[in-house]
Structures are given as structure tokens and as C-alpha cells.
Write a protein that holds these residues in place. Sequence first.
Motif, short mmCIF file in Angstrom:
data_model
loop_
_atom_site.label_atom_id
_atom_site.label_comp_id
_atom_site.label_asym_id
_atom_site.label_seq_id
_atom_site.Cartn_x
_atom_site.Cartn_y
_atom_site.Cartn_z
N LEU A 141 -144.09 43.20 5.14
CA LEU A 141 -142.94 44.11 5.01
C LEU A 141 -142.06 43.92 6.24
O LEU A 141 -142.57 43.76 7.35
N PRO A 142 -140.74 43.97 6.07
CA PRO A 142 -139.89 43.91 7.27
C PRO A 142 -140.19 45.10 8.18
O PRO A 142 -140.69 46.13 7.70
N PRO A 143 -139.92 44.97 9.49
CA PRO A 143 -140.34 46.00 10.45
C PRO A 143 -139.89 47.42 10.11
O PRO A 143 -140.68 48.35 10.19
N LYS A 144 -138.64 47.60 9.72
CA LYS A 144 -138.18 48.99 9.52
C LYS A 144 -138.79 49.64 8.27
O LYS A 144 -139.31 50.75 8.37
N PRO A 145 -138.78 48.96 7.12
CA PRO A 145 -139.48 49.59 5.98
C PRO A 145 -140.95 49.87 6.31
O PRO A 145 -141.50 50.89 5.92
N PHE A 146 -141.57 48.95 7.06
CA PHE A 146 -142.95 49.19 7.45
C PHE A 146 -143.05 50.47 8.29
O PHE A 146 -143.91 51.32 8.08
N ALA A 147 -142.12 50.61 9.25
CA ALA A 147 -142.15 51.79 10.12
C ALA A 147 -141.93 53.07 9.33
O ALA A 147 -142.54 54.11 9.60
N VAL A 148 -141.05 53.01 8.32
CA VAL A 148 -140.81 54.19 7.48
C VAL A 148 -142.10 54.56 6.74
O VAL A 148 -142.54 55.72 6.76
N LEU A 149 -142.73 53.55 6.15
CA LEU A 149 -143.96 53.82 5.40
C LEU A 149 -145.03 54.38 6.34
O LEU A 149 -145.73 55.34 6.02
N ARG A 150 -145.14 53.78 7.49
CA ARG A 150 -146.15 54.22 8.45
C ARG A 150 -145.93 55.68 8.84
O ARG A 150 -146.87 56.47 8.91
N ASP A 209 -133.37 63.82 8.93
CA ASP A 209 -133.14 63.82 10.38
C ASP A 209 -134.40 63.43 11.14
O ASP A 209 -134.35 62.66 12.10
N GLU A 210 -135.53 64.00 10.71
CA GLU A 210 -136.79 63.69 11.42
C GLU A 210 -137.09 62.20 11.36
O GLU A 210 -137.44 61.57 12.36
N LEU A 211 -136.92 61.66 10.18
CA LEU A 211 -137.22 60.24 10.00
C LEU A 211 -136.27 59.37 10.83
O LEU A 211 -136.69 58.43 11.49
N LEU A 212 -134.99 59.76 10.81
CA LEU A 212 -134.02 58.99 11.58
C LEU A 212 -134.30 59.10 13.08
O LEU A 212 -134.24 58.10 13.81
N ASP A 213 -134.66 60.32 13.51
CA ASP A 213 -134.97 60.52 14.93
C ASP A 213 -136.18 59.71 15.35
O ASP A 213 -136.25 59.15 16.44
N ALA A 214 -137.19 59.69 14.45
CA ALA A 214 -138.44 59.01 14.80
C ALA A 214 -138.24 57.50 14.87
O ALA A 214 -138.83 56.82 15.69
N LEU A 215 -137.39 56.99 14.00
CA LEU A 215 -137.29 55.53 13.91
C LEU A 215 -136.12 54.93 14.68
O LEU A 215 -136.16 53.78 15.09
N TRP A 216 -135.10 55.72 14.87
CA TRP A 216 -133.95 55.23 15.66
C TRP A 216 -133.59 56.31 16.68
O TRP A 216 -132.54 56.94 16.60
#
Length: 610
Positions: A25-34, A47-54
Motif C-alpha cells: 500500500l502507498p504510505p499514506k493510505p497505509f497510515a490511514v488504515l493503520r 479533523d482527527e485523521l488529518l491532524d494525526a497524519l498531516w
Amino acid sequence: MKQFEDFRLDTANQCLWRSDVQIALPPKPFAVLRYLVENPGRLITHDELLDALWPETFVQPQVLRTYMLELRKVLGDDASQPRFIQTLSKRGYCFVATLTEHDGNARHLRSASSDLGATAIAGREKELAYLNDQVQLLEGGERRLIFVSGESGIGKTALVDTFLHHLKTSLAARVARGQCVQGVGGKESYYPVMEALSRLCASQDGETASRILARMAPAWLAMGCAPDAASAARTAAQEKPLGDLCAALEELTADKPLILVFEDLDWADDSTLNLVSALARRRARARLMVLVTYRPPKRSAEHPLKELRQDLLLHRLCEEMTLAPLQKPAVATLLQRELAQAELPPGLAAFVYQRAEGNPLFVIALLEHLIAQEILVRRGTDGAAQWVQQVTFQEMEAGVPDKLAQMIELEIERLSAEEQQLLEAGSVMNVAFPAWAVAAALGRDAAEVEEACDELARRLHFMKRAGQDDLPDGTRSPFYVFTHGLYREVLYQRQSATRRARRHMHIADRLGALFRGREAGVAREMAMHYEVAGDWVRAVDALRVAARQAEQRQAFADAAELLERAMRIAQNLNGVEREAAAQEILGESVAAREVRNLPAERPRKAPQKV
Ligand SMILES: Nc1ncnc2c1ncn2[C@@H]1O[C@H](COP(=O)(O)OP(=O)(O)OP(=O)(O)O)[C@@H](O)[C@H]1O
Ligand SMILES: [Mg+2]
């Protein structure tokens, strides 16, 4: 690995598995799934997801939709009837599948000896039997003091853990444990004793312990278990705490045996050594076992523990058990367990045994090395996969160091320069370190450092996340620990003195800023960092603050000790500055000075009375 239906999330390799098939999986989709998998069963807002990943960047929420589409495609999920990711309209997402832990395929090095279960220890049957025999003697009211000694990594902590684990199932006993901490900061009087007492009071039947301490050793209860300045003030004035504490601990053994464990006594402060000595010498019957671990100090070195141990041995007031290296069959068992495979590649046990000389920590580090170098590889499909050896022993020999510290150095060198820096900065703090301290030491953004440390803790076997540090400004910073002191040691020593000093200084400054207005609580720690950084003036100032606080708690001996230390540090200053600092130290408090005489180098002028 987290498993959901026939998928497994492989965080080490940043990929997904479906049964035996690896899905990249590309890094960002992987990070979202994780993120979703690690926060299952609750609404995760956009917002939480965006804050956590970016954390540092503004990203259009739209991008999440794209990733979700990609993930659903990979997982074969349907948004209208979700099995894995549910969309909660205009709000966010929820991971709805049932999660289980998948162990089978992966090799999990046990990352901390405290995690050792009853069956995890290899060999050591004789030592465990000996400790169990000693416990039997307690029933007759015979107190025991047992020194468990041996080089670093030989398995002292693992042995004590396993012994206590077995004990839990066979005997109703109270266990209290204190850890001595390396470094000046750890020289705080009775540091491990306080830790043991607070754990005792906080344990399941801690009420009895609190009651007995309140009745027989109230100053200790106030200092260790229930910080209450008023009651400390009432009681500590008639300081005879050591005798009180011994009597209270003996009383506590009336209904069940008490096992008091002090780890790494070679780092203990003198007061703790005095308590161990007193407990060993008292004659009253008590079902008390004091179990201490220590690394034998160097032959030539003077060490108060050495003297104490010799004297107690001479008077037959203690027992000593020295842990020898593991024998070859035990090394083989350790390898079998670590690799989760009964049949080892031929010759592996002999090679590792010979190289690691039976030191279990070395065995584990060596195994990591062989895997990282792809000398050992996993072959075969999921359930039937086995570790096999890729190269011959001659090839294996090359590049495998003979010393544990070199082995660890090699492990560290395999990391990126940035990762090495993070770990080095953590080691400046201690075996345990918060993300904020790493950020301060490196002058980096705290959130970024936190993310990077989390990533390392997930990947490395010698570092793990261990909780949160609550900061006075209401924020939290995650805590990490090196699962073995030697890793900290190597990381600390490999830094140049200048760099190390600078990092200590930054941490001390940050501590001061974080705790502005409440510096007293962290003054000892600040002093330790300033002292190592060579900033004598600020080290002395911080020690004076700490001494004032100790005095307020009526802990006069402690206050005096802190001022003595300040005075010793002040000797590094030049003439005028030294004189001024000495004046300030001597002017600190009459009460503290009355307990002990400060060093001889008093300035000529009479101390000012306060
Ligand atoms: N007999 C054993 N069987 C399996 N694993 C072991 C055994 N002894 C130790 N280990 C593992 O080896 C590592 C080092 O052991 P441990 O931390 O107990 O050493 P130690 O003697 O307490 O070292 P230190 O003096 O540095 O505190 C740990 O990961 C531990 O789990
Ligand atoms: Mg240990």
C-alpha cells in the motif's frame, strides 16, 4: 500483528497481508488504515485523521475520500454495507471489524524482561529452586537477604521476574519493588525505597500497608505514599525514620511474607544501602525477604556496596547467588523460543552460544543481527514457514563482533542518522525519556519528534512506549523506555562530550520553562543536567531550590545533602564566583546546616543567619 477477517496489518513492513499474499500500500493510505485499526470502534473525525497524519500541513479533507476509496478497493469493502470501514456522513469514519492479535508468523523478541512470563525463561532451574527454598525458610520467621549478582544482560531481572511470577501462584505474599537509578539525579536519598513503598501502598491490599506505616512510620508514609506536607512536618521532626521503617516492615510480615526487591543496588544512594544493612542486621523474627540485584563493581573500585556486602557475608547475614552464563542447551531453548520454532538451523545454537558466551542479552542482539543481515531468513508459506540459514558459518563469522556493546553499536549504526540522533537525545534523559525532552535536546518540533519516536518504538526491539508524561501546561507527552540499560549506555557514550553537554543543557532549560513557577518539583533533575553540562552556576542555583523544598518538607538530612552537593559543585567556579556561591549556599538555611557539617572549604566570612 492486528488481524481482521483474513487481513493482517504488518506495521514492521508497512504492508497488508491477505492470508499469505502481501499487499503493498502507498504510505499514506497505509497510515490511514493503520490509524483506523489502532483506534477501532469509535468515530474518528476528519479533523482527527488529518491532524494525526498531516500534523503540520493543511490538507483538503477531500483527500481522505480518495484514500478511503483506495482502501475499500483493496479490502473488498462496500460503503453501503461496510465490513471494515464505516463512513459516518459529514463526520468521519469508524473501523467496525473485530480485531484479534496475530502472532504465528512474526518473530517477536520479548522486548522487556518485565514482560517475561512463567515459561519464558530458559535454564536457571537451579537458581529458581534455590530461591524457592529460601522462601520456605521465611515461614519459620527467618529473614533473608539475597544478593543476585552478575554482569549486565546475564538475566538477573529476568530471574527475579520469573521467581515472582511463580510465587504469585504458590504463595500469598506482598511484593514491593524499587529500582535504583543511575546518575546523580538518582542519588536522591531513599529513591528506590520510596518507589517500593508507594507501590506497596497502591497494591491490591495496600490498605494494610498504609495503616501500619501510618501508625509506626508516619514520616515515611507522608513522604512516600501520601505526600502530605502537614503530617510530614508533625512527625519528621523526631527523625528516627530508619528504625521506624524497619519495625513497620516487620510488622507487615505478620499476616503474610513480604518480598522487598531492590534492583541494581550498585546505583543505590547511601541511605538505601543503610536500610538494606539495617534490615539484614535486625534480630526480630520476620517473614521478610530482601532480594537485591547488582552488577559487581570493578575490582579496583571503591564502592560502598562492596563493603556492605563483604561485611554481611562475613557475619552470615546474607546469601549471594552469582548468575553464570547460560549453558548451551539453555541458549538453544532461548533461540527456539525467540524464533518460535522447535528445530533450529543446524549449528546455529553452537555458533550463538560460542559468540555470545551464554549472555542472554547478547544472544538476543546477535539474533537481531543475523536476521537484519539476512543470514537467517524465513522461508515457506505462512503457517509452515521456518527460519533457515542462508550462508555458511565462515561467512557468518565475518562482521560479527565479540563484545555485546559492539553488537549494540552495530544495531544502532543500521538506523538512519536522524533515528540515531533521536535515540541519542533520549539517552541523555535516562533509561526512560519523554518525547518533549528529545525535542528539546535536538531543538525540534515536539509533535514531529513524537511521531518519529512512536515509529521507532514500534519497530525496534530495544525501545518501547511506556505511557504519558502529564505536563503542567495540560499537554501530554509520550514516554519511552530502553528495554535494557546497556542500549542507553551505548547511545549515551557514543555522543561527543560537547554534543552531550549541549543536549543536557537544552533539556534543563526546557524543564525550567515547562515547570515555570513550580521549579522546585524538578530542581534536582535540572541540577543534574546543568551539572553534567558543566553549567556550575545554574546547577548550584537549582540545588539550592531543591534544598529549600526538602527543608519545607522537614527532610533536613536531605536538604543538607543537597547543599553539600551544591558546595562541591561550587568548587569548580573561579575564586570570586566560588566565594559568592559558597556564601549563598551557607546562607540557605540554619536548619539544614545543623544536621551535617558542610565541607571544610568554608569561606572566611561568617555565614549569614536567616
Ligand atoms: N534465562 C533466560 N531465558 C530467556 N531470556 C532471558 C534469560 N535471561 C535473560 N533473558 C533476556 O535477556 C535480556 C537481558 O536480561 P536481564 O534484563 O534480566 O539482564 P540483567 O542481568 O538484569 O541486566 P542488567 O544488569 O543490565 O540489569 C532480557 O531481554 C531478558 O528477557
Ligand atoms: Mg536488570
